[in-house]
Structure formats: C-alpha cells, structure tokens
Design an enzyme around this catalytic site. Structure first.
Site, PDB file in Angstrom:
ATOM      1  N   LYS A 265       0.835  -1.191   0.000  1.00 19.10           N
ATOM      2  CA  LYS A 265       0.000   0.000   0.000  1.00 19.10           C
ATOM      3  C   LYS A 265       0.878   1.253   0.000  1.00 19.10           C
ATOM      4  O   LYS A 265       1.945   1.295   0.617  1.00 19.10           O
ATOM      5  CB  LYS A 265      -0.914   0.017   1.222  1.00 19.10           C
ATOM      6  CG  LYS A 265      -1.966  -1.093   1.223  1.00 19.10           C
ATOM      7  CD  LYS A 265      -2.931  -0.966   0.060  1.00 19.10           C
ATOM      8  CE  LYS A 265      -4.035  -1.996   0.104  1.00 19.10           C
ATOM      9  NZ  LYS A 265      -5.019  -1.745   1.164  1.00 19.10           N
TER      10      LYS A 265
ATOM     11  N   GLN B 141      -1.262 -12.560  10.816  1.00 22.41           N
ATOM     12  CA  GLN B 141      -1.644 -12.452   9.419  1.00 22.41           C
ATOM     13  C   GLN B 141      -0.352 -12.308   8.634  1.00 22.41           C
ATOM     14  O   GLN B 141       0.691 -12.024   9.209  1.00 22.41           O
ATOM     15  CB  GLN B 141      -2.554 -11.242   9.202  1.00 22.41           C
ATOM     16  CG  GLN B 141      -1.905  -9.928   9.617  1.00 22.41           C
ATOM     17  CD  GLN B 141      -2.904  -8.838   9.847  1.00 22.41           C
ATOM     18  OE1 GLN B 141      -4.033  -9.082  10.267  1.00 22.41           O
ATOM     19  NE2 GLN B 141      -2.508  -7.597   9.586  1.00 22.41           N
TER      20      GLN B 141
ATOM     21  N   ASP C  13      -2.659  -6.762   0.410  1.00 24.17           N
ATOM     22  CA  ASP C  13      -1.314  -6.944   0.963  1.00 24.17           C
ATOM     23  C   ASP C  13      -1.307  -7.841   2.190  1.00 24.17           C
ATOM     24  O   ASP C  13      -0.253  -8.061   2.798  1.00 24.17           O
ATOM     25  CB  ASP C  13      -0.707  -5.586   1.327  1.00 24.17           C
ATOM     26  CG  ASP C  13      -1.532  -4.787   2.324  1.00 24.17           C
ATOM     27  OD1 ASP C  13      -2.766  -5.040   2.413  1.00 24.17           O
ATOM     28  OD2 ASP C  13      -0.972  -3.925   3.010  1.00 24.17           O
TER      29      ASP C  13
ATOM     30  N   ASP D 247      -3.540  -7.858  17.774  1.00 20.84           N
ATOM     31  CA  ASP D 247      -4.306  -7.210  16.725  1.00 20.84           C
ATOM     32  C   ASP D 247      -5.494  -8.079  16.313  1.00 20.84           C
ATOM     33  O   ASP D 247      -5.327  -9.252  15.962  1.00 20.84           O
ATOM     34  CB  ASP D 247      -3.386  -6.964  15.524  1.00 20.84           C
ATOM     35  CG  ASP D 247      -4.051  -6.165  14.431  1.00 20.84           C
ATOM     36  OD1 ASP D 247      -4.236  -4.948  14.619  1.00 20.84           O
ATOM     37  OD2 ASP D 247      -4.379  -6.761  13.379  1.00 20.84           O
ATOM     38  N   ASN D 248      -6.688  -7.496  16.356  1.00 25.49           N
ATOM     39  CA  ASN D 248      -7.907  -8.160  15.867  1.00 25.49           C
ATOM     40  C   ASN D 248      -8.048  -9.612  16.335  1.00 25.49           C
ATOM     41  O   ASN D 248      -8.231 -10.523  15.523  1.00 25.49           O
ATOM     42  CB  ASN D 248      -7.944  -8.123  14.332  1.00 25.49           C
ATOM     43  CG  ASN D 248      -8.313  -6.760  13.799  1.00 25.49           C
ATOM     44  OD1 ASN D 248      -9.031  -5.995  14.433  1.00 25.49           O
ATOM     45  ND2 ASN D 248      -7.801  -6.438  12.633  1.00 25.49           N
TER      46      ASN D 248
ATOM     47  N   GLU E  83      -7.011  -6.074  21.204  1.00 19.48           N
ATOM     48  CA  GLU E  83      -7.425  -4.947  20.361  1.00 19.48           C
ATOM     49  C   GLU E  83      -8.604  -5.421  19.524  1.00 19.48           C
ATOM     50  O   GLU E  83      -8.450  -5.850  18.388  1.00 19.48           O
ATOM     51  CB  GLU E  83      -6.261  -4.483  19.469  1.00 19.48           C
ATOM     52  CG  GLU E  83      -6.573  -3.223  18.670  1.00 19.48           C
ATOM     53  CD  GLU E  83      -7.003  -3.505  17.229  1.00 19.48           C
ATOM     54  OE1 GLU E  83      -7.398  -2.545  16.552  1.00 19.48           O
ATOM     55  OE2 GLU E  83      -6.956  -4.665  16.790  1.00 19.48           O
TER      56      GLU E  83
ATOM     57  N   LYS F 105       0.367   4.551   9.304  1.00 22.25           N
ATOM     58  CA  LYS F 105       0.263   3.146   8.911  1.00 22.25           C
ATOM     59  C   LYS F 105       0.850   2.910   7.517  1.00 22.25           C
ATOM     60  O   LYS F 105       1.223   1.784   7.183  1.00 22.25           O
ATOM     61  CB  LYS F 105      -1.199   2.704   8.912  1.00 22.25           C
ATOM     62  CG  LYS F 105      -1.822   2.635  10.297  1.00 22.25           C
ATOM     63  CD  LYS F 105      -3.151   1.910  10.270  1.00 22.25           C
ATOM     64  CE  LYS F 105      -4.172   2.584   9.404  1.00 22.25           C
ATOM     65  NZ  LYS F 105      -5.452   1.846   9.370  1.00 22.25           N
ATOM     66  N   TYR F 106       0.930   3.979   6.714  1.00 25.80           N
ATOM     67  CA  TYR F 106       1.354   3.805   5.328  1.00 25.80           C
ATOM     68  C   TYR F 106       2.558   4.647   4.943  1.00 25.80           C
ATOM     69  O   TYR F 106       3.020   4.547   3.808  1.00 25.80           O
ATOM     70  CB  TYR F 106       0.182   4.141   4.396  1.00 25.80           C
ATOM     71  CG  TYR F 106      -1.078   3.390   4.734  1.00 25.80           C
ATOM     72  CD1 TYR F 106      -1.171   2.017   4.504  1.00 25.80           C
ATOM     73  CD2 TYR F 106      -2.162   4.036   5.323  1.00 25.80           C
ATOM     74  CE1 TYR F 106      -2.324   1.320   4.825  1.00 25.80           C
ATOM     75  CE2 TYR F 106      -3.314   3.351   5.651  1.00 25.80           C
ATOM     76  CZ  TYR F 106      -3.381   1.990   5.403  1.00 25.80           C
ATOM     77  OH  TYR F 106      -4.524   1.291   5.744  1.00 25.80           O
TER      78      TYR F 106
END
Length: 648
Positions: free
Chosen positions: A247, A307, A342, A378-379, A407, A520-521
């Site tokens: 990204k 992930q 991604d 995360d998640n 989170e 984040k990017y």
C-alpha cells in the site's frame, strides 16, 4: 440412585464471584483481595459454620478463613493474593453442633432451666474434638471438657465463654462437610491493573520524513516518554514488510518508489514473525532497547498480528494454512467493499490446525525469550477463540507475568468472550462514548457489574486506526477532555502518540476516522516542540495518577449527578478511604460550562453538614465546599477539568 453422602445438610448456592458457573477464571493482580459471598443454609434450626478455602499459585497447600453471616443466609469471606499465576478457591460448610449447643444452652440458662444434662452433652462434643488434636490444643480441650463436668455454676460460665466457642469453631468436628466446586482466579502483575501505554512507530523516529527510524532512535526518545509518565511503550509490528500489493500513502493501491508499506503486512524475504525489519536494526539493537527502557521502568510491548503478506515464508512453507480460491490464488483479507490485497488471513479451519497453533504460540514464546512480556494483540476476534484460550493458558502457565491486551472493536459479546478466555486487558468503546449519558452507562457497566471480574478496560482516546470526529473538530480542548477522561476513568489507558500530544486531528476525508497521511502507510516526522503540545498536561496527570492510589483501580468509581449535561462528575477512593479523588470535566470543547454538582456524600465518606477542603491537583488551587450541592465552572481553553483531592 443414592447420593454420595446423604447426611450432608449444608447447602451452598449463589456464589460470587464466579463466571459462567465457574467455566472461566476471575482476574486479580498481586496484592488484591478476593471477596467471596454465598448463600449458605440448611434444614431446621441448627447453626452452620463455613470456611473460604484458597490455594495460591505454585502450592498444593490450602489455607482457610472463616466466613461470617451478613444477613438473610448470606455469608462473606475474603483472602489476599501474593503470587502471580492461577490460584483456586472453594467454600466448605457444615452443621456446627457445638455452635448450636452453645446457642441453645444460653437460651436455657436465661430461662432458668436445669442444664446439667446439656453440660454433659457439651463435654462429649469437646472430648470428641480433643481426640482429633495433639499437643497444647488437645490439652486445652480436655481441660474445658473436665470443667464442664464440675460444679454447675462454674461450668455454665465456662461453657458459654467466647474463648471456648472460638477454640471449637477452629478445632471442633466438621461432620458431613458440603464442598462447593473449585473456582479459579488468575493473578496478574500490577501493570495489568494500573498502567499507562504510549504507542509510536519506530520508523517515524528518525531525523526527517525521508530517513527510516531505528531502535536507536527510539532509545533516544525514551527519556521524554519516561518524563511524561508512561510505563509501557507499545510498538506496532517490527517485522519485515511484504512487497507484493504494498500500500502507498493514505492507503493508496499504487505505491510510489520508497513507500514503506503497512507494518501489518508482515513478512518478506528477510523473514516473518520472528524476524526484525532490517531498517530498524538488529536483534542486538532490540535487546538494547528493551534494556534501556527497563532502566526507566518502561516495558516494551509488541504487536502480535497473526496475518501474513504474500511474501511471508509461511505462504510458501505452509500453503495449507491459508484459504485457496477456485482459481488457485490465496484469499486476501476483505471487509467488503474494502480490500486488503497486501494481507493474507490465516485459515484456522485448516486440517493442520495443531501444527499451526504450535507455530503461532512459538512466535509469542520467541519474543518472550527476547525480553518482552507485554503484547497488544491485533484483531483477536478474527481468529479462533479456542486457539486463544489454549495459547494464553499455555504461555501464562510458564510466564504468569505476561500481559495480553485485546485490540478488538467489535460486538459486545465477542469482546467479553475474549476477556473471559484469558486476555489480560481489553480495548473499549470509550472512543465513541463522548456524552455524559454514554460515559456514565458504559463505565458503570465496566466497573459495577459482574463484568468487572474478568474484563479490565483499557480506554484509548485515539489509535492509528481511529481518529474520532470529536478530536477532528474540537481542537486542543477536545484532546485535553478526552485525555483526562481516559486517565481518570481507567486505571489503565493508552494514547497513540505523538499524534495525540500534538493534537493531530486531520482526517483523510470528511466522515472518515482515518488520519490524513496516516503513519500506517508512510513515515511521519513530528515536530515534538510545537507550541501548545500536551506533554506538560500528560506529565502532570500521570504524576497525579502515580501519587493517588484511588486512581490506580476501577471498582470504586461512582458518578455524581450534575444539572448540566455538558458537565460530568465522578469519584474514586481507596478501600479504606484514605485517598479520595473527585473529577469534574467539561465535555464541551467549544464553550465555558457551569452548573451544580449533587455529590453522593456517602460515597465520599462525608456528612451533609460537613465543610470539606479540596485541592485541584491540576493547578494547586484550594477550595472549600459544604454539603452535597456545589457549583463548578470550567473553561475548555484554559483547563476543561478539575481533579480534586479531598483533604483529610
């Protein structure tokens, strides 16, 4: 079918605390108490006795404390925890024949009845107890039994003595004991209850936006973070970042040369979850960061994001751990209509699930071996719940000091279930609770219902994913309001900085909660010395939290009514009442608000006629109030809150 023991007459019901009938463990931290209540009763009019039994982590030895009746067949007892790990507790109750005898004897004596036979009955009960003991206790009990067989007047006085009653309560027979099923309590380190989290992107710690930051740059930031009063520094994923479908800025699908990609697209040619992004530094550099942070009483927390990018080694080595589409490609992450090409989600329904579980657990163990004991996950709600229960239990059995922060901004039942399964702390809906009613209702649920036994809230006013409209539109006062709310409503809290301390409130577009030029990017260079940054306020409030134990736990939270919905007032106090804190906040970042607070005086251990002194810990000013009704006025552009300490 015959019962196992039909002579058990004591009934034990409605035990608190317990979660889902004992399916899950309650939570405490080292030094805290567990207060246990139960309905305990039996047939007839015989007296009962009950003990609360507990066994701390790492020992097979049970200890006990006697429970006391508190009315209407309700009993209470408590014990204190001193060791991290899993402890156990249960209740035992029985018909106490000596207590019944002593009570009835008292009634007969008051009625002037002949009690000679009753004294012999008591002597027999004492003698039976003596047979179970040795040494000094045996001798004392035999002496009491002998005295009950002597002259009646002296025997009556002896029989009714509190000393004998206490001796028999402890050492008397316990026939046909009823035992409640064991319940568990997980005992965590104190930082599980009281902590201040600070999140930053290491790659943005360099000298400018064109230079990738390193662990050594983060080390240089540590003194500033410590001066602000944070004791946990949380780093987003520090692993290699994938190249495929990378990204670009502002989540663009067409990255420019040099765009660093999202840290959550984990994995590249350099390795996966057990590797470090080479531009951040070496493993030795990371060890130095952990060590230098420890010197300042800061723990490094890492992100666990299970992930993978398409370039992750798992994709080639274990393709069976991912979902394949009919065209042979691997399913990337989606939240239609959003697409995250991604990132490949892990398939927890794989036939190779056991090997997958072991590998993911080994990721956490690897970073524990590198000196990390705190993880922001995360998640977690998008991964198998059974995996989390197993993994966290496995890790904490060997490393009880480990803290896992969930989170998960999702449906309430999912968030609660994750907490029950073992997550130490949990994100909350605080970010979206901005009015008095919403804050009052939500934090009452978190702190004053059975939910508090397993769900430790960690409110964040912002995250890299969430820039609420309140912060977008309210300017510096809005950041002050949300910071003071988070730090005083929650014993643990966190901020995403330096975006927060610099009051970054620009969304990528109207109606979005994404930041413009999100870290984040891309790499961001922050001017940390911008005028009006919030570092002085942050340092002051964190100092207040450390100096006032009332703010270091959540359960004493009480809301006090106000006649203006733009004003919220609440208090916290220590158990014994030696530290009492009263907070008032203007929820309107645009206007001065004033009104009357109607204090719950009992919650503050005050009488209606009392004049009491308050010190505002934010500016040092002193106030004198009387009774329940008192006036406040708060200007959001100077200071939108009072943090009062009630003086003795």
């Amino acid at each position: 079918m015959w019962p196992a023991e039909g002579r058990q007459r004591a009934i034990i019901e409605s035990v608190t605390p317990e979660i889902d009938g004992g399916r899950y463990a309650i939570k405490r931290t080292v030094g805290e108490y567990v207060v246990v209540e139960a309905d305990i009763f039996g047939d007839g009019h015989d007296q009962l006795s009950a003990v609360l039994c507990f066994r701390e982590a790492g020992t097979e030895r049970w200890q006990e404390v006697f429970m006391e009746p508190i009315g209407n067949d309700r009993w209470r007892g408590q014990f204190q925890l001193s060791r991290m790990g899993q402890a156990h507790y249960t209740i035992q109750a029985w018909v106490d024949h000596f207590k019944t005898w002593q009570q009835d004897l008292h009634k007969r004596v008051e009625a002037g009845q002949d009690v000679s036979v009753e004294l012999l009955i008591g002597a027999e009960l004492i003698e039976r107890a003596a047979q179970l003991q040795r040494g000094d206790i045996h001798d004392k009990l035999r002496s009491y039994a002998h005295r009950l067989r002597e002259a009646q007047d002296a025997a009556i006085e002896t029989a009714l003595s509190p000393n004998l009653g206490e001796l028999m309560r402890v050492y008397g027979e316990r026939p046909f004991v009823s035992t409640y099923p064991e319940r568990r309590v997980w005992v965590d380190p104190i930082k599980a209850r009281f902590s201040a989290w600070y999140e930053l992107f290491p790659r943005s710690c360099g000298p400018d936006e064109h230079t990738h930051g390193t662990f050594r740059d983060v080390i240089a930031r540590l003194p500033m973070i410590a001066e602000m009063g944070f004791d946990i520094l949380y780093l987003p994923p520090i692993h290699p970042i994938g190249r495929a479908f990378r990204k670009g800025k502002n989540n663009s699908m067409t990255p420019e040369p040099g765009d660093p990609g999202s840290p959550w697209a984990i994995g590249g040619p350099e390795g996966g979850h057990k590797a470090i992004h080479p531009q951040l530094g070496s493993l030795a550099d990371f060890h130095e960061l952990v060590a230098e942070a420890k010197k300042l009483n800061i723990d490094i927390a890492l992100d666990i994001a299970f992930q993978c990018s398409p370039d992750h080694p798992y994709v080639k080595e274990h393709p069976e751990w991912f979902k394949k589409r009919p065209d042979g490609s691997i399913q990337y992450a989606e939240n239609p209509p959003k697409k995250y090409q991604d990132i490949y989600p892990i398939n927890f329904e794989t036939e190779d699930w056991q090997a997958l579980w072991e590998e993911l657990k080994s990721v956490i163990q690897y970073w524990i071996d590198q000196g990390v004991s705190i993880f922001r996950v995360d998640n977690p709600h998008t991964k198998a719940f059974g995996f989390w229960e197993w993994c966290i239990a496995e890790i904490k059995a060997q490393h009880p000091e480990t803290i896992f922060l969930a989170e998960a901004f999702t449906r309430p039942k999912l968030m609660k279930s994750l907490a029950k399964l073992g997550f130490t702390q949990s994100y909350t809906y605080f970010t979206w609770r901005n009015d008095k009613w919403g804050l009052t209702e939500y934090f009452t649920e978190l702190t004053q219902t059975p939910m508090r036994e397993y769900y430790r809230p960690n409110p964040w006013p912002n995250t890299p994913d969430i820039l609420h409209e309140f912060l977008q539109t309210g300017g510096r006062p809005a950041f002050m309001v949300r910071f003071i709310l988070a730090t005083t409503l929650g014993a643990s809290y966190g901020i995403y900085g330096p975006a927060f301390e610099l009051c970054e409130g620009r969304p990528v577009r109207k109606g979005s909660e994404e930041y413009l030029d999100s870290e984040k990017y891309q790499i961001r260079h922050w001017d940390l010395d911008t005028p009006d940054n919030l570092r002085p306020l942050i340092a002051t409030v964190n100092h207040i939290r450390r100096q006032n134990p009332a703010l270091q736990s959540d359960w004493s939270l009480v809301f006090h009514p106000t006649d203006n919905d733009a004003l919220i007032c609440y208090s916290k106090r220590t158990f014994e009442g030696s530290n009492r804190i009263l907070i008032a906040v203007n929820l309107d970042p645009f206007h001065i608000q004033s009104g009357w607070v109607n204090l719950n005086l009992a919650a503050l251990d005050l009488e209606h006629w009392q004049t009491f002194k308050l010190t505002d810990l934010l500016d040092g000013r002193h106030y004198s109030w009387q009774g329940s009704s008192n006036y406040i006025k708060l200007d959001p552009w100077t200071m939108p809150a009072h943090i009062f300490r009630l003086e003795s």
